[in-house]
Design an enzyme around this catalytic site. Structure first.
Site, mmCIF file in Angstrom:
data_model
loop_
_atom_site.group_PDB
_atom_site.id
_atom_site.type_symbol
_atom_site.label_atom_id
_atom_site.label_comp_id
_atom_site.label_asym_id
_atom_site.label_seq_id
_atom_site.Cartn_x
_atom_site.Cartn_y
_atom_site.Cartn_z
ATOM 1 N N GLY A 1 20.172 15.507 62.051
ATOM 2 C CA GLY A 1 21.000 14.989 60.963
ATOM 3 C C GLY A 1 21.428 13.561 61.209
ATOM 4 N N TYR B 1 31.142 27.670 56.089
ATOM 5 C CA TYR B 1 31.130 26.557 57.039
ATOM 6 C C TYR B 1 31.984 26.874 58.256
ATOM 7 C CZ TYR B 1 31.921 21.855 58.926
ATOM 8 O OH TYR B 1 32.010 20.768 59.751
#
Length: 325
Positions: A49, A204
């Site tokens: 990422g 999350y």
């Protein structure tokens, strides 16, 4: 609740203001990588990422220290743009892009297969890629997308790279978790969608708890290998991670944006675990956003839960059933 209704309530305004002031005070105390003398010449690192936000800042700092820096990104266009920017900023030509989508186990296997063929060493793996705010989605592989992106994909990636990390020891694994892990739960049924959570925010938080359980169990398994693994919270950071939320949530987040850490400031705890001399040899720990050791939630310290999650993750990824590449 729509944003105008939220903002019109004086309690919400006061809470937002107090939170902003607290975050502003905390962001000033983190470890400063500029004071760290570590040179990475001859070292190879991977940051997942890495085309934006914290991951990009981490990759930039590692490249600045002369590492061969592999940006593992889902988007070829955005990843290559980040590569060119980092090369220009650091003068380091050994910054390269490798495509990786951690929501796909097939992509993880393809990435590791190519990397193991091309790279002779690996000194640092930073599992940074994550998403939040996605709707409940089952991937073509029969896995829940958020849980695979944030946890199961990195679990497989790390395990497939362990032999290279061991042969390059001393080496480090850094897992980016969150203070939000404390409100998460770690039921392995989340991984396949057999059990659902309401909202991407809950998913999350639960993936970040799983990151910590993975870190603790992996540290035990790596004892004596010269490979360390730690997890950290970057704190509340101004990045694009809120892009999947609705307008109201993004606008509310925008109210505190001036008070919170920039992506560069938010990368400090990741870099502390990755390159600081003080963290050499430390393993299985959790570091807060100010780079200090923090005791994680009771669930994150549950060794039985960590083993159960590991075993189910092995089953779902096919680890232990012969060669994976």
């Amino acid at each position: 609740m729509e944003l105008p209704g939220v903002c019109s309530h004086p309690g919400w305004f006061l809470l937002t203001l107090l939170l902003g002031l607290l975050l502003w005070a905390r962001k000033r105390r983190a470890w400063d990588p500029r004071q760290c003398p570590t040179d990475l010449t001859g070292k190879t690192v991977i940051v997942t990422g890495a085309n934006s936000g914290i991951g990009k800042c981490v990759a930039l700092e590692l490249a600045r220290r002369n590492a061969r820096t592999i940006l593992a990104c889902r988007s070829r266009e955005r990843g290559q743009a980040a590569v060119e920017e980092i090369r220009a900023a650091t003068g380091n030509p050994a910054v390269v892009l490798r495509l990786l989508d951690t929501s796909s186990l097939a992509s993880v296997r393809a990435f590791t297969r190519d990397l193991l063929r091309e790279e002779k060493r690996l000194d640092l793996l930073v599992n940074n890629a994550a998403v939040t705010g996605l709707p409940f989605t089952i991937t073509p592989e029969g896995l829940e997308e958020t849980f695979t992106t944030n946890y199961l994909g990195p679990f497989l990636l790390t395990n497939l790279l362990l032999d290279l990390l061991k042969s390059s020891a001393p080496s480090r694994i850094v897992n980016v978790s969150s203070f939000r892990h404390s409100v998460g739960t770690a039921d392995p049924r989340y991984l396949t969608g057999q059990r659902q959570l309401s909202g991407g925010d809950s998913a999350y938080s639960s993936t970040k708890l799983m990151n910590l359980l993975f870190t603790a169990e992996l540290a035990q398994r790596l004892q004596g290998t010269g490979v360390t693994v730690n997890a950290l919270s970057p704190g509340v950071v101004s990045t694009g991670i809120m892009r999947h939320y609705g307008c109201a949530m993004r606008a509310l987040f925008g109210l505190v944006r001036p008070f919170i850490k920039s992506a560069e400031q938010g990368s400090a705890s990741t870099l502390y675990c990755a390159i600081a001399e003080e963290t050499a040899g430390i393993t299985g720990k959790y570091f807060g956003s100010d780079c200090g050791l923090v005791l994680p939630s009771p669930a994150a310290r549950d060794a039985g839960l960590a083993r159960k999650l590991w075993e189910e993750s092995e089953r779902l990824t096919g680890l232990g059933r012969g060669p994976q590449q």
